[in-house]
Design a protein around this motif. Structure first.
Motif, PDB file in Angstrom:
ATOM      1  N   TYR A 602       0.811  -1.276   0.012  1.00 48.10           N
ATOM      2  CA  TYR A 602       0.188   0.107  -0.053  1.00 48.10           C
ATOM      3  C   TYR A 602       0.820   1.320   0.028  1.00 48.10           C
ATOM      4  O   TYR A 602       0.617   2.457  -0.251  1.00 48.10           O
ATOM      5  CB  TYR A 602      -1.033  -0.080   1.349  1.00 48.10           C
ATOM      6  CG  TYR A 602      -2.089  -0.930   1.322  1.00 48.10           C
ATOM      7  CD1 TYR A 602      -2.759  -1.003  -0.269  1.00 48.10           C
ATOM      8  CD2 TYR A 602      -2.602  -1.781   2.173  1.00 48.10           C
ATOM      9  CE1 TYR A 602      -3.845  -1.931  -0.260  1.00 48.10           C
ATOM     10  CE2 TYR A 602      -3.538  -2.529   2.242  1.00 48.10           C
ATOM     11  CZ  TYR A 602      -4.327  -2.531   1.055  1.00 48.10           C
ATOM     12  OH  TYR A 602      -5.282  -3.402   0.960  1.00 48.10           O
ATOM     13  N   SER A 603       2.097   1.258   0.362  1.00 53.57           N
ATOM     14  CA  SER A 603       2.730   2.478   0.708  1.00 53.57           C
ATOM     15  C   SER A 603       4.131   2.226   0.479  1.00 53.57           C
ATOM     16  O   SER A 603       4.764   1.247   0.764  1.00 53.57           O
ATOM     17  CB  SER A 603       2.533   3.050   2.069  1.00 53.57           C
ATOM     18  OG  SER A 603       3.116   4.270   2.335  1.00 53.57           O
ATOM     19  N   LEU A 604       4.834   3.349  -0.034  1.00 57.00           N
ATOM     20  CA  LEU A 604       6.400   3.285  -0.351  1.00 57.00           C
ATOM     21  C   LEU A 604       6.764   4.665   0.233  1.00 57.00           C
ATOM     22  O   LEU A 604       6.275   5.497   0.161  1.00 57.00           O
ATOM     23  CB  LEU A 604       6.528   3.337  -1.949  1.00 57.00           C
ATOM     24  CG  LEU A 604       6.283   1.832  -2.584  1.00 57.00           C
ATOM     25  CD1 LEU A 604       6.105   2.040  -4.160  1.00 57.00           C
ATOM     26  CD2 LEU A 604       7.011   0.789  -2.256  1.00 57.00           C
ATOM     27  N   ALA A 605       8.161   4.525   0.490  1.00 54.32           N
ATOM     28  CA  ALA A 605       9.041   5.603   1.159  1.00 54.32           C
ATOM     29  C   ALA A 605      10.414   5.483   1.066  1.00 54.32           C
ATOM     30  O   ALA A 605      11.090   4.828   1.418  1.00 54.32           O
ATOM     31  CB  ALA A 605       8.484   5.877   2.523  1.00 54.32           C
ATOM     32  N   PHE A 606      10.824   6.493   0.180  1.00 52.14           N
ATOM     33  CA  PHE A 606      12.311   6.580   0.050  1.00 52.14           C
ATOM     34  C   PHE A 606      12.969   7.406   1.445  1.00 52.14           C
ATOM     35  O   PHE A 606      12.391   8.617   1.879  1.00 52.14           O
ATOM     36  CB  PHE A 606      12.928   7.223  -1.180  1.00 52.14           C
ATOM     37  CG  PHE A 606      13.003   6.545  -2.482  1.00 52.14           C
ATOM     38  CD1 PHE A 606      13.937   5.616  -2.737  1.00 52.14           C
ATOM     39  CD2 PHE A 606      11.765   6.623  -3.245  1.00 52.14           C
ATOM     40  CE1 PHE A 606      13.994   4.874  -3.819  1.00 52.14           C
ATOM     41  CE2 PHE A 606      11.983   5.860  -4.384  1.00 52.14           C
ATOM     42  CZ  PHE A 606      12.792   4.809  -4.906  1.00 52.14           C
ATOM     43  N   SER A 607      14.245   7.300   1.984  1.00 54.74           N
ATOM     44  CA  SER A 607      14.832   7.733   2.860  1.00 54.74           C
ATOM     45  C   SER A 607      15.279   9.049   2.077  1.00 54.74           C
ATOM     46  O   SER A 607      15.560   9.295   1.008  1.00 54.74           O
ATOM     47  CB  SER A 607      15.890   7.069   3.444  1.00 54.74           C
ATOM     48  OG  SER A 607      16.880   6.737   2.274  1.00 54.74           O
ATOM     49  N   PRO A 608      15.645  10.093   2.823  1.00 55.34           N
ATOM     50  CA  PRO A 608      16.104  11.536   2.423  1.00 55.34           C
ATOM     51  C   PRO A 608      17.236  11.296   1.559  1.00 55.34           C
ATOM     52  O   PRO A 608      17.349  12.217   0.286  1.00 55.34           O
ATOM     53  CB  PRO A 608      16.303  12.495   3.531  1.00 55.34           C
ATOM     54  CG  PRO A 608      15.484  11.879   4.645  1.00 55.34           C
ATOM     55  CD  PRO A 608      15.341  10.231   4.398  1.00 55.34           C
ATOM     56  N   ASP A 609      18.211  10.491   1.880  1.00 53.74           N
ATOM     57  CA  ASP A 609      19.363  10.269   0.946  1.00 53.74           C
ATOM     58  C   ASP A 609      19.207   9.114  -0.372  1.00 53.74           C
ATOM     59  O   ASP A 609      19.849   9.019  -1.112  1.00 53.74           O
ATOM     60  CB  ASP A 609      20.574   9.763   1.827  1.00 53.74           C
ATOM     61  CG  ASP A 609      20.418   8.369   2.417  1.00 53.74           C
ATOM     62  OD1 ASP A 609      19.379   7.820   1.784  1.00 53.74           O
ATOM     63  OD2 ASP A 609      20.941   7.899   3.234  1.00 53.74           O
ATOM     64  N   GLY A 610      17.926   8.753  -0.546  1.00 54.76           N
ATOM     65  CA  GLY A 610      17.848   7.703  -1.391  1.00 54.76           C
ATOM     66  C   GLY A 610      18.362   6.376  -1.498  1.00 54.76           C
ATOM     67  O   GLY A 610      17.986   5.630  -2.632  1.00 54.76           O
ATOM     68  N   ASN A 611      18.918   6.138  -0.430  1.00 54.14           N
ATOM     69  CA  ASN A 611      19.837   4.554  -0.310  1.00 54.14           C
ATOM     70  C   ASN A 611      18.852   3.833   0.114  1.00 54.14           C
ATOM     71  O   ASN A 611      19.256   2.624   0.171  1.00 54.14           O
ATOM     72  CB  ASN A 611      20.908   4.975   0.375  1.00 54.14           C
ATOM     73  CG  ASN A 611      21.943   6.023  -0.149  1.00 54.14           C
ATOM     74  OD1 ASN A 611      21.971   6.038  -1.430  1.00 54.14           O
ATOM     75  ND2 ASN A 611      22.771   6.759   0.681  1.00 54.14           N
ATOM     76  N   THR A 612      17.608   4.097   0.698  1.00 58.74           N
ATOM     77  CA  THR A 612      16.779   3.106   1.571  1.00 58.74           C
ATOM     78  C   THR A 612      15.245   3.232   1.006  1.00 58.74           C
ATOM     79  O   THR A 612      14.825   4.438   0.731  1.00 58.74           O
ATOM     80  CB  THR A 612      16.953   3.375   2.788  1.00 58.74           C
ATOM     81  OG1 THR A 612      18.163   3.038   3.430  1.00 58.74           O
ATOM     82  CG2 THR A 612      15.752   1.972   3.538  1.00 58.74           C
TER      83      THR A 612
END
Length: 632
Positions: A602-612
């Motif tokens: 249902y949901s996706l989230a990138f870390s602010p640095d984009g690595n996770t």
């Protein structure tokens, strides 16, 4: 020399033990995680519990598979996977060497408990298999399904022995008489049917006073035979317990528990006591009742939320309970003390994930109103808060993770401080009907809301006052999202239209007929240069924010549940049922597909640095993955 040799042998023995421990940890990680993931948060929602006959193991049916626990220490022994959907029911045979499981995937699976290996699959039901049971001689497995059928299977060959039509609208429960001659079943139709197990012939139906069944009346929750085969006990969802004479087909005893509604119930193996939980007095407390006297004889205290499932050990000395506090407790029934606690089986489907702007914490919110904050480095839970309302439709967190806002079905918006869990502002008539989306500005000072009333509104987070109303949509507004770098707000409607708004003036900048069906997701790149939209027309579009021109269209040819663009703007993640796809933004080409969830993502989230990248699913878990940047 001999001393050195002896020392060397000791060193080798210690090394072997260490390697075995490392291997055991690796095995634990293996059945917890897909190969490309670094962490799974949660062990899945729990549907059923079953003790092994000797009480040494506890089998737990979940959305991920079947967890096997050591009851002495609560440790995970195994995770049995193979069902393609959630496991609903589990049952051991009499010596505990074989386990049967049933699933929403319409099948039954047989497992060797000595090796943990899959033996065979039993296919034939046309819908969800709700329950399974072994015959007393372990020769037959019987299954009950939503397809209204009861099937008898030969355990040695896996062949179908016979099929009988069980109940209208589905078979929910089965119980063999101790001598194996009679099978009792119950279903949605609120009847208890008795069957000859040798021939499959219908014997009779047990209905209270043989009165017509009333729609909406209390449904049967559990049944069990007495050890002497002569009586059958049943309990209804209103807490009424009935004792039936199986030969005379009549009720010989009835008593009411103090529960007006039953959340969880289980008869002891000898049929002398009943464990039950409901809303009267305290929904967190388990009550033990004496069947012969109709008196409550004990209470078990320890859970901090509603109890959802109960299971006795075969000797009746232990009781396992699962609660919405996300714990399984094992109790000594005689003393009323807890002997083990097993954690990790989350009861809430995580609908929203967001990283704090500094990347140090992750906030998640589930459908039961539980907000959890996690350390983004260790993924350990920092806090868990139960919100006092359940009618919310949408939620968003401020960029610093300290404030969250809820939009409700009744048009209300609530803004709450996470640290105190106190409502900062309650806006009762924010919209005239459903609030479908809320979003914080990049600095967290403004909250935007969209509603079924076709309006977009801007609110001052510090005061809760209305800043502006943005009118223009001709149909329902489904999504709102702020640009992270510009004073721009976008809103998406049920007609597939996207509006760009100037936040300072409230005027529309442009309108785009973006999709042919309703907008379901809107997401900006970190720089604010690219807007990503997805819709029910199964397309993903990338837009140049400055000009409003279409940059790229991606057509996954599958339903799109969520989209998120990486902070560098080079990679796009989209979820499609149980799969996450990664796309190159510049070329629109597919980079990778990753799986691991057993239900819709249902949901996706990138870390602010984009690595996770974190994904959350209907299987009640989150998976954390490290992502390699896509270089344009």
């Amino acid at each position: 020399m001999y001393r050195n040799y002896f020392t060397f042998l000791i060193f080798i023995a210690i090394l072997i033990l260490c390697l075995q421990n490392i291997y055991a940890q690796q095995e634990n990680q293996r059945f917890l995680l897909p190969s490309d993931a670094v962490k799974r948060i949660g062990k899945g929602f729990l549907y059923d519990l079953e003790f092994s006959p000797d009480g040494s193991k506890l089998a737990v049916a979940t959305t991920l598979g079947i967890w096997i626990y050591d009851t002495a220490n609560g440790n995970e022994l195994n995770l049995l996977t193979g069902h393609t959907q959630s496991v609903i029911s589990v049952c051991f045979n009499s010596d505990g060497r074989i386990l049967a499981s049933s699933s929403y995937d319409d099948t039954i699976r047989i497992w060797d408990m000595n090796t943990g290996k899959f033996i065979r699959k039993l296919s034939g039901h046309r819908s969800n298999v709700y329950t399974v049971a072994f015959s007393p001689d372990d020769r037959i497995i019987v299954s009950g399904s939503r397809d209204e059928m009861i099937k008898f299977w030969d355990i040695e060959t896996g062949n179908l022995d016979k099929t009988i039509v069980g109940h209208v609208d589905g078979v929910y429960g089965l119980s063999y008489s101790p001598d194996g001659d009679i099978l009792a079943s119950f279903g949605v139709d609120e009847r208890i049917n008795l069957w000859n197990t040798e021939t499959g012939e219908f014997i009779n139906t047990l209905i209270p006073n043989y009165q017509p069944i009333l729609v909406g009346s209390a449904k049967i929750e559990a049944i069990t035979f007495s050890p002497d085969n002569t009586t059958l006990l049943s309990v209804n969802t209103n807490g009424t317990i009935r004792e039936w004479d199986v030969n005379k087909l009549k009720i010989i005893n009835t008593f009411e528990t103090i529960q007006s509604e039953v959340y969880a119930v289980k008869f002891s193996p000898d049929g002398k006591t009943l464990a039950i939980n409901g809303p009267i007095n305290n929904e967190n407390v388990i009550q033990i009742w004496d069947i012969s006297t109709g008196n409550q004889i004990a209470t078990l205290n320890g859970h901090i939320d509603r109890v959802a499932s109960l299971e006795y050990s075969s000797d009746g000395n232990s009781l396992a309970s699962y609660s919405y506090d996300n714990s399984v407790q094992i109790w000594d029934v005689k003393t009323g003390t807890q002997t083990q606690t097993i954690t990790g089986h989350n009861n809430g489907i995580i609908r929203s994930i967001i990283y704090a702007s500094d990347g140090n914490t992750v906030a998640s919110f589930n459908h039961r109103g539980i907000m959890q904050v996690w350390d983004a480095r260790t993924y350990k839970m920092i806090s868990s808060t139960k919100v006092n309302f359940r009618s919310f439709r949408c939620v968003d967190f401020s960029p610093d993770g300290l404030t969250y806002a809820f939009g409700h079905n009744n048009g209300m918006i609530e803004i709450t401080n996470r640290t105190s869990n106190e409502e900062t502002h309650t806006i009762k008539n924010a919209h005239t009907t459903v609030v479908s989306s809320v979003a914080f500005s990049d600095k967290g000072s403004i909250l935007a809301s969209g509603g079924y009333d076709r309006m977009v509104r801007l609110w001052d987070v510090s005061t809760g006052r209305l800043i502006d109303t943005l009118a223009g949509h001709e149909y329902t507004v489904l999504k709102v999202e702020f640009s992270p770098t510009r004073d721009i707000l976008v809103s998406g409607g049920s007609d597939g239209t996207i509006y760009y708004w100037d936040v300072n003036t409230g005027n529309p900048i442009r309108t785009i007929a973006a999709h042919t069906d309703r907008i379901e997701n809107l997401s900006f790149s970190k720089t604010g240069d690219i807007l990503v939209s997805s819709a029910a027309d199964d397309s993903i579009c990338l837009w140049d924010v400055s000009t409003g021109s279409l940059l790229k269209t991606i057509t996954p040819n599958r339903n799109i549940y969520s989209v998120e663009i990486a902070p560098d703007g080079n990679t796009l993640a989209s979820s499609h049922l149980r799969e996450v796809r990664l796309w190159n933004v510049s070329t629109g080409k597919l980079i990778n597909r990753v799986t691991g969830h057993s239900s819709a993502i249902y949901s996706l989230a990138f870390s602010p640095d984009g690595n996770t990248l974190i994904s959350s699913s209907q299987d009640h878990t989150m998976i954390v993955r490290k992502i390699k940047p896509s270089n344009n």
